[in-house]
Design a protein around this motif. Structure first.
Motif, PDB file in Angstrom:
ATOM      1  N   SER A   1       0.904  -1.271   0.123  1.00 40.78           N
ATOM      2  CA  SER A   1      -0.063   0.097  -0.078  1.00 40.78           C
ATOM      3  C   SER A   1       0.848   1.109   0.082  1.00 40.78           C
TER       4      SER A   1
ATOM      5  N   LEU B   1      -9.519  -2.951  -5.667  1.00 40.37           N
ATOM      6  CA  LEU B   1      -8.430  -2.436  -5.400  1.00 40.37           C
ATOM      7  C   LEU B   1      -7.997  -1.594  -6.429  1.00 40.37           C
TER       8      LEU B   1
ATOM      9  N   SER C   1      -7.134   2.669  -6.434  1.00 44.59           N
ATOM     10  CA  SER C   1      -5.916   3.212  -6.951  1.00 44.59           C
ATOM     11  C   SER C   1      -6.231   4.281  -8.175  1.00 44.59           C
TER      12      SER C   1
ATOM     13  N   LEU D   1      -4.511   4.896   1.571  1.00 42.86           N
ATOM     14  CA  LEU D   1      -3.915   4.081   2.521  1.00 42.86           C
ATOM     15  C   LEU D   1      -4.930   3.151   3.197  1.00 42.86           C
TER      16      LEU D   1
ATOM     17  N   PHE E   1      -6.974   1.013   0.711  1.00 45.01           N
ATOM     18  CA  PHE E   1      -6.227   0.138   0.121  1.00 45.01           C
ATOM     19  C   PHE E   1      -5.753  -1.159   1.157  1.00 45.01           C
ATOM     20  N   ARG E   2      -5.610  -0.831   2.141  1.00 45.27           N
ATOM     21  CA  ARG E   2      -5.135  -1.728   3.200  1.00 45.27           C
ATOM     22  C   ARG E   2      -5.911  -2.670   3.490  1.00 45.27           C
TER      23      ARG E   2
ATOM     24  N   GLN F   1      -6.812  -4.920   0.476  1.00 45.63           N
ATOM     25  CA  GLN F   1      -5.738  -5.993   0.163  1.00 45.63           C
ATOM     26  C   GLN F   1      -5.406  -6.841   1.363  1.00 45.63           C
TER      27      GLN F   1
END
Lengths: 307, 369
Positions: B178, B257, B261, B326, B329-330, B333
């Motif tokens: 990330s 994801l 992004s 962040l 994404f975290r 993911q």
């Protein structure tokens, strides 16, 4: 109709008055030259006329349209060729032309036709696939002028088109400007080459942010000297015989037998023959009589050094 | 000797040029100061404590003494008391706390009778650095509790048991993905587009461009779309490399994801355009982009979760696109969340993008001054 009406334009950068109360009225269909040395405020003035700079005070109308209020309508009828090459050097000649045709809102067919016309007119066909950055200086200038004319502007503004350009191309450009004028385009051109300015119908002399004088080249010269200058070569001293004539002596040179005298008259073409006859009638033998050609450069220096 | 003389002259000339360029000088002097000041503001003062959940299934006096010690240690902030272990773990799963401390039934009695017992720490493995911190701090607290309480209750032993959610352990590659993606998708597009308009100004092409009847929104949107098309290719390549070559684990749906992004990428472009619209030249734009990146790095949860920074730094952090990226994404993911679970972050990124673009249109002047 006035193509450009710029009234009392002033631009202050920091504390520096780059342009100080400039008023210009450019009639439709003329070549109007803005003349002056580097730093006189020519570029700043035309940038204000085009709305690229906001005047500190004053206003501009182009064909009656207020530039501040409706710049976009002004842009649709105005072509501009800046001092420095300002097209995309990483696009080809043809790509640049197509881009600007689209930006000016030309339709597809119209754009095709116009690009073809201009490529022929400005001898750009051989370079169509070449990157603009790889062109010679002269070809770049031709491309820049072609792009400025894409949308058939009624007013063309060119900033120092001939700076750093070789004499044949300078001549070519002035020829083009006259052609465009014939077609009814009004041209505002800046230059610091005084000799070129003879090509203009009217000129405004700029010096230190102000208009020092305005008129046709001939008027400017007469203004600078107070009239025309003629030179006579005579036997003996003609000066006593000049009494009562509309001519004043500027220079005199004599060796006892022959004299050379420079005279200031209101209008050389009207005065030359009558004056010569009058002197001969008063017993002065005139060997030669001719008008002295005056340079705008000299006129400029006279006009701007007066204080 | 003559060569050295020439070299010295060159050095003197460059130092002079640096000193005579006020902007570079400001960067040289101000940048380190600003970074240090930001660092101290965010990390220097008493660090905020880690939010945890306590599940006290015992309820006896000894368990409350342990909780009291936990709270007074300063490392933890109890954000909730959950009635059941499941409820506590759920709070950790939802990201409301970084850990749950579960005290089992009969804890007090075991201590009083000198028997060995245990407490359970349920750690959020998706934040590897934090869960390590929580674990170590929990062990320290329990040990000091044993020492203090043994004088009163005699010898007993408390085992600290470690459980994880989203774990057991996240590899460092997975954990840093990330961060890496954040840097790539933020700094690269932002600095790239930040110089775009100022480059046109410097190369004078702007002067010709704005002689056509274009509006500022057309220039802004045109640049935005063009740069997006090119940088999206870059993003896809980076993603492919991470997932298929490095084998980065993606617990949640890949499209989610990619969406997050993409949003950061667009947001970075919007911010870069805003910088470009206000900058006078390329150097200034580039420096502004880098300067903006520093708080992004310090306060967005890059090194440490934002909750653990000073309140001022947290407030700044919540303005940064990277913060929302962040988090989202975290969560996708490492925790396996879907797009609907990060709707807040997604909305924030989209709104910021729109705001940056609107601001860029507003500040872009179609003039050459």
């Amino acid at each position: 109709m006035l193509a450009i009406e710029a009234v009392n334009l002033t631009k202050v950068f920091g504390g520096f008055r780059a342009v100080d109360g400039v008023t210009l009225r450019v009639e439709e269909g003329v070549i109007f030259g803005l003349l002056g040395p580097n730093g006189a405020g020519k570029t700043t003035t035309i940038r204000m006329i085009l709305g690229l700079l906001k005047p500190t005070s004053g206003y501009v109308r182009v064909y009656g349209i207020d530039v501040e209020r409706d710049r976009r309508s002004v842009l649709r009828i105005t072509g501009y060729m800046p001092q420095h090459f300002s097209l995309y050097e990483d696009l080809t000649v043809e790509e640049n032309m197509r881009l600007y045709a689209s930006l000016y809102g030309l339709g597809r067919g119209d754009a095709e036709e116009r690009i073809r016309e201009l490529m022929d007119e400005f001898m750009l066909r051989d370079f169509r696939g070449r990157l603009a950055g790889k062109l010679s200086g002269g070809t770049k200038q031709r491309l820049a002028l072609a792009v400025a004319l894409l949308h058939r502007p009624r007013l063309l503004v060119v900033d120092e088109p001939t700076a750093g350009v070789d004499p044949p191309l300078r001549r070519y450009f002035w020829g083009k400007f006259r052609e465009l004028k014939e077609r009814g385009v009004t041209i505002l051109v800046t230059t610091h080459y005084m000799d070129e300015a003879e090509n203009c119908d009217r000129i405004a002399l700029m010096s230190r942010g102000r208009v020092a004088a305005e008129g046709s080249p001939l008027e400017i010269k007469r203004l600078a000297y107070g009239g025309d200058i003629i030179e006579l070569v005579t036997a003996g001293d003609p000066r006593p015989a000049l009494d009562g004539l509309a001519a004043s002596v500027l220079e005199f040179e004599g060796d006892g037998s022959y004299s050379r005298v420079r005279l200031l008259v209101p209008d050389a073409s009207e005065a030359l023959v009558p004056l010569t006859r009058e002197l001969e009638g008063r017993g002065v033998r005139v060997v030669r009589a001719y008008q002295v050609p005056l340079s705008l450069e000299e006129a400029f220096i006279r006009l701007t050094s007066r204080g | 000797m003559r060569r050295l003389g020439a070299l010295a002259a060159l050095i003197v000339k460059d130092v002079k040029q640096l000193l005579r360029d006020p902007r570079s000088l400001v960067m040289i002097l101000l940048m380190p100061m600003a970074v240090m000041a930001m660092f101290v503001a965010g990390y220097g003062e008493e660090r905020s404590s880690i939010p945890i959940v306590v599940v006290n299934l015992d309820g006896g006096p000894v368990s409350w003494r342990l909780i009291e010690l936990l709270r007074s240690s300063g490392d933890f902030r109890v954000v909730a008391y959950a009635p059941t272990a499941e409820a506590g773990v759920e709070l950790v799963r939802r990201g409301a706390a970084y850990a749950a401390l579960v005290i089992p039934p009969g804890f007090s009695e075991s201590v009083v009778r000198g028997r060995s017992t245990r407490v359970v720490t349920v750690l959020d493995a998706s934040y590897a650095t934090v869960s390590e911190l929580v674990w170590q701090a929990a062990v320290v607290v329990v040990q000091s509790f044993m020492k203090a309480a043994s004088e009163e209750y005699g010898t007993f032993y408390i085992d600290v048991e470690r459980q994880t959610v989203y774990g057991p352990k996240v590899s460092s590659v997975d954990s840093f993905t990330s961060t890496i993606m954040g840097v790539l998708l933020h700094l690269v597009p932002m600095s790239l587009i930040a110089v775009s308009i100022s480059r046109e100004r410097e190369r004078k092409t702007f002067e010709q461009l704005i002689m056509t009847p274009l509006s500022s929104w057309q220039i802004v949107v045109g640049k935005f779309v063009a740069y997006a098309l090119v940088t999206i290719a870059d993003m896809v390549a980076t993603f492919g490399f991470a997932v298929y070559v490095l084998g980065v684990r993606v617990a949640g749906p890949l499209p989610a994801l990619v969406t997050v992004s993409l949003l950061l990428l667009l947001c970075s472009l919007g911010l870069g355009l805003l910088i470009s619209a206000v900058s006078r030249n390329q150097l200034q734009a580039y420096q502004a982009a880098i300067f903006f990146f520093i708080p992004s790095m310090l306060f967005s949860g890059f090194f440490m979760p934002v909750e653990m920074l000073s309140p001022a730094a947290q407030a700044v952090g919540r303005l940064l696109p990277l913060y929302y990226f962040l988090r989202a994404f975290r969560s996708i993911q490492l925790r396996g969340w879907g797009l609907q679970d990060v709707a807040g972050e997604v909305t924030a990124l989209a709104l910021e993008t729109a705001a940056f673009l609107a601001a860029a249109v507003r500040v872009l002047r179609l003039r050459v001054e």
